[in-house]
Design a protein around this motif. Structure first.
Motif, short mmCIF file in Angstrom:
data_model
loop_
_atom_site.label_atom_id
_atom_site.label_comp_id
_atom_site.label_asym_id
_atom_site.label_seq_id
_atom_site.Cartn_x
_atom_site.Cartn_y
_atom_site.Cartn_z
N CYS A 109 0.82 -1.21 0.00
CA CYS A 109 0.00 0.00 0.00
C CYS A 109 0.86 1.26 0.00
O CYS A 109 0.48 2.27 -0.62
CB CYS A 109 -0.96 -0.01 1.19
SG CYS A 109 -2.27 -1.26 1.02
N ARG A 110 2.00 1.21 0.66
CA ARG A 110 2.94 2.35 0.59
C ARG A 110 3.34 2.63 -0.84
O ARG A 110 3.32 3.78 -1.30
CB ARG A 110 4.18 2.04 1.43
CG ARG A 110 5.22 3.15 1.46
CD ARG A 110 6.56 2.62 1.89
NE ARG A 110 7.11 1.67 0.91
CZ ARG A 110 8.04 0.76 1.19
NH1 ARG A 110 8.53 0.65 2.41
NH2 ARG A 110 8.48 -0.05 0.23
N ASP A 111 3.66 1.57 -1.58
CA ASP A 111 4.10 1.75 -2.96
C ASP A 111 2.97 2.19 -3.88
O ASP A 111 3.23 2.78 -4.93
CB ASP A 111 4.74 0.46 -3.46
CG ASP A 111 6.04 0.13 -2.74
OD1 ASP A 111 6.59 1.02 -2.06
OD2 ASP A 111 6.51 -1.03 -2.85
N LEU A 112 1.73 1.91 -3.50
CA LEU A 112 0.58 2.40 -4.25
C LEU A 112 0.26 3.86 -3.93
O LEU A 112 -0.56 4.47 -4.62
CB LEU A 112 -0.66 1.55 -3.94
CG LEU A 112 -0.71 0.13 -4.51
CD1 LEU A 112 -1.96 -0.58 -3.99
CD2 LEU A 112 -0.70 0.14 -6.03
N LEU A 130 1.08 -4.28 20.65
CA LEU A 130 1.10 -2.92 20.12
C LEU A 130 2.50 -2.51 19.70
O LEU A 130 2.68 -1.82 18.69
CB LEU A 130 0.54 -1.95 21.16
CG LEU A 130 -0.90 -2.21 21.61
CD1 LEU A 130 -1.31 -1.22 22.69
CD2 LEU A 130 -1.86 -2.16 20.43
N GLU A 131 3.49 -2.92 20.46
CA GLU A 131 4.87 -2.61 20.11
C GLU A 131 5.25 -3.26 18.78
O GLU A 131 5.97 -2.65 17.97
CB GLU A 131 5.81 -3.07 21.22
CG GLU A 131 5.69 -2.23 22.49
CD GLU A 131 6.35 -2.86 23.69
OE1 GLU A 131 6.86 -4.00 23.56
OE2 GLU A 131 6.34 -2.24 24.77
N GLN A 132 4.75 -4.46 18.52
CA GLN A 132 5.01 -5.13 17.25
C GLN A 132 4.36 -4.36 16.11
O GLN A 132 4.98 -4.16 15.05
CB GLN A 132 4.49 -6.56 17.29
CG GLN A 132 4.79 -7.34 16.01
CD GLN A 132 4.44 -8.81 16.14
OE1 GLN A 132 4.35 -9.35 17.24
NE2 GLN A 132 4.26 -9.47 15.01
N VAL A 133 3.11 -3.92 16.29
CA VAL A 133 2.43 -3.13 15.27
C VAL A 133 3.23 -1.87 14.95
O VAL A 133 3.49 -1.56 13.78
CB VAL A 133 1.00 -2.77 15.72
CG1 VAL A 133 0.37 -1.74 14.78
CG2 VAL A 133 0.12 -4.02 15.80
N VAL A 134 3.62 -1.15 15.97
CA VAL A 134 4.34 0.11 15.78
C VAL A 134 5.68 -0.14 15.10
O VAL A 134 6.09 0.60 14.18
CB VAL A 134 4.53 0.83 17.13
CG1 VAL A 134 5.49 2.01 16.98
CG2 VAL A 134 3.19 1.30 17.67
N GLY A 135 6.38 -1.18 15.51
CA GLY A 135 7.67 -1.48 14.91
C GLY A 135 7.56 -1.76 13.42
O GLY A 135 8.39 -1.30 12.63
N LEU A 136 6.53 -2.49 13.02
CA LEU A 136 6.34 -2.79 11.60
C LEU A 136 5.95 -1.54 10.81
O LEU A 136 6.38 -1.36 9.67
CB LEU A 136 5.29 -3.88 11.44
CG LEU A 136 5.72 -5.27 11.94
CD1 LEU A 136 4.54 -6.23 11.92
CD2 LEU A 136 6.87 -5.82 11.10
N LEU A 137 5.15 -0.66 11.41
CA LEU A 137 4.81 0.61 10.76
C LEU A 137 6.07 1.43 10.48
O LEU A 137 6.25 1.97 9.38
CB LEU A 137 3.85 1.42 11.62
CG LEU A 137 2.44 0.89 11.82
CD1 LEU A 137 1.67 1.82 12.75
CD2 LEU A 137 1.71 0.75 10.49
N LYS A 138 6.91 1.53 11.47
CA LYS A 138 8.13 2.33 11.31
C LYS A 138 9.08 1.70 10.29
O LYS A 138 9.68 2.41 9.47
CB LYS A 138 8.82 2.51 12.67
CG LYS A 138 8.04 3.41 13.63
CD LYS A 138 8.76 3.58 14.96
CE LYS A 138 8.03 4.58 15.85
NZ LYS A 138 8.69 4.73 17.18
N LYS A 139 9.22 0.40 10.34
CA LYS A 139 10.11 -0.28 9.40
C LYS A 139 9.66 -0.07 7.96
O LYS A 139 10.49 0.07 7.04
CB LYS A 139 10.15 -1.78 9.74
CG LYS A 139 11.13 -2.56 8.89
CD LYS A 139 11.19 -4.02 9.32
CE LYS A 139 12.18 -4.80 8.47
NZ LYS A 139 12.25 -6.23 8.90
N ALA A 140 8.34 -0.03 7.74
CA ALA A 140 7.80 0.14 6.39
C ALA A 140 7.70 1.61 5.98
O ALA A 140 7.30 1.90 4.85
CB ALA A 140 6.42 -0.50 6.30
N GLY A 141 8.05 2.53 6.86
CA GLY A 141 7.92 3.95 6.55
C GLY A 141 6.47 4.39 6.46
O GLY A 141 6.15 5.33 5.72
N MET A 142 5.59 3.74 7.23
CA MET A 142 4.16 4.04 7.16
C MET A 142 3.60 4.63 8.45
O MET A 142 2.39 4.82 8.57
CB MET A 142 3.39 2.76 6.81
CG MET A 142 3.55 2.32 5.37
SD MET A 142 2.62 3.38 4.23
CE MET A 142 0.96 2.75 4.44
#
Length: 275
Positions: A109-112, A130-142
């Motif tokens: 979705c980021r690339d779209l 919640l920490e896992q959710v946030v970590g994945l958001l940051k890693k993806a630049g989202m």
């Protein structure tokens, strides 16, 4: 970071509920891709955690209704779930898709160029989820292109404590006495009210508190049937949009949503491209 109060400048965010789903797909790449092609600002997705701690994009807690698999997601490892494919909820013939990992959906979705509303469905204790959710958001630049949503306002409060600066949306099925107080109790940035509980005073109270207003509406055919009986909610919805009471429309049919918004002389709010 996108504007959650675009109604102040004659714009509105259009969000595809689980993507663009009227073609039979939901929470899958074809649904996200088609939503983007039709002009969506964002897509809404749903999260569940597998037995081995992976986050997957899937609405139900069981696989039975919209996949070729069976069983509770929480009782299966991701390697098992990865063998299954999606299927249409209403029996429409579609090509099955993989059940997406959260991190892969974020990147896609980021690339779209789409933002996301990420609905947390699971019940859990502590903050590791919640920490896992946030970590994945940051890693993806989202991180700045996502709203975390939930019916559970404690989850919204707690993720703000885990990640100050993250933005959240509470989902509401009710006509609230003091919607702004409910929103402030969870430090939410926007509140969604589903049809038919939306009312002008609810929106006015939220806007007065600088909180965005989202509204989910059913598919057009739902209203068409009722119009035949002399009830036309879309006339009221038209008036709400023109009055600047709504900042985000959430719908299953993105093409219809975009056309409805632009037909009222409003512009669909666009997110800035990812740099």
């Amino acid at each position: 970071m996108f504007d959650l109060l675009p109604s102040r400048s004659g714009r509105i965010l259009v969000c595809g509920h689980r993507g663009h789903v009227i073609d039979g797909h939901e929470n899958s790449r074809p649904a996200f891709r088609r939503a983007g092609e039709l002009g969506a600002s964002l897509c809404e997705i749903d999260l569940h955690m597998t037995r081995d701690g992976r986050l997957v994009v899937f609405h139900d807690d069981i696989l039975d209704n919209t996949s070729t698999g069976t069983g509770l997601i929480s009782q299966l490892d991701y390697a098992q779930i990865a063998q299954f494919r999606t299927k249409s909820r209403n029996g429409m013939p579609i090509e099955g898709q993989p059940i997406e990992l959260f991190e892969d959906a974020l990147t896609f979705c980021r690339d779209l160029g789409l933002g996301l509303i990420v609905e947390i469905k699971d019940k859990f204790e502590g903050t590791a989820y919640l920490e896992q959710v946030v970590g994945l958001l940051k890693k993806a630049g989202m991180f700045e292109r996502v709203l975390i949503s939930s019916f559970d306002y404690v989850v919204l409060r707690d993720i703000k404590r885990v990640a100050p600066g993250i933005r959240t949306m509470g989902i509401n099925y009710h006509r609230l006495v003091d919607p702004a107080a409910a929103a402030r109790s969870a430090s939410m940035d926007i509140m969604n009210t589903d049809y038919p509980q939306f009312a002008p005073d609810l929106a006015e109270g939220l806007h007065a508190a600088n909180i965005g207003v989202s509204h989910f509406v059913p598919r057009p055919e739902f209203f068409a049937l009722r119009r035949g009986y002399g009830v036309d909610y879309l006339d009221m919805f038209d008036a709400y949009l023109r009055a600047g009471l709504i900042d985000m429309l959430v719908c299953d049919d993105v093409g219809w949503g975009v056309d409805f918004v632009t037909g009222r002389g409003l512009a669909v709010a666009r997110l800035e491209p990812v740099k």
